[in-house]
Design an enzyme around this catalytic site. Sequence first.
Site, PDB file in Angstrom:
ATOM      1  CG  ASP A   7      -6.391 -33.840 -25.324  1.00  0.00           C
ATOM      2  OD1 ASP A   7      -6.388 -33.158 -26.368  1.00  0.00           O
ATOM      3  OD2 ASP A   7      -5.379 -34.411 -24.886  1.00  0.00           O
ATOM      4  CD  GLU A  67      -5.874 -29.610 -27.507  1.00  0.00           C
ATOM      5  OE1 GLU A  67      -5.346 -29.016 -26.553  1.00  0.00           O
ATOM      6  OE2 GLU A  67      -5.459 -30.675 -27.977  1.00  0.00           O
ATOM      7  CG  ASP A 139      -3.931 -38.433 -23.572  1.00  0.00           C
ATOM      8  OD1 ASP A 139      -3.504 -37.615 -24.401  1.00  0.00           O
ATOM      9  OD2 ASP A 139      -3.567 -39.623 -23.541  1.00  0.00           O
TER      10      ASP A 139
END
Length: 178
Positions: A7, A67, A139
């Site tokens: 991420d 992502e 996260d």
Amino acid sequence: MRVLGLDPGLRRTGWGVIDAEGTRLVHVANGVITSDDKAELADRLVQLHRGIEAVMAAQEPDEAAVEVSLANKNPASTLKLGMARGIALLTPALAGLLVGEYLPMIVKKSVVGTGHATKEQVQMMVQRLLPGCEIKNADSADALALAICHAHNRETDRKWTRGGEDPLQMALAGRRRR
């Protein structure tokens, strides 16, 4: 298959590693790579690159998932996030790993069942899908969700391939029949 989820963020890049065997998922590790916000941008990107390399060396993933970043209202923040995302894509690719990219809505739908799930819902489902998992922070929870999403997608791809069918050709054929 061992999957590394990333991420990306310039300040904090979440990471999570899972093992996937068919539909069975097992938590391996998760955490956050941080960069020094007082350092120059180039140095911060190097810190992220080295941090991801260290995680990869320790965890030895087979594939990675990153992502897809959506635009922010602040163009400068969007640009910096894009640079961090570039490092998250580049580092595993340089190591020869297949790297999947997923929109946040696809990850949420894969893990929670709805593309508009809250962060709390994602964290709760990650813990359910990975029993005994101790999530470090939001996260790393997002990174684990990315790894889960990738594992689900790769398993679906494998099922299609084992059946001798090309998913793209099947979709195109179905569209022509209508």
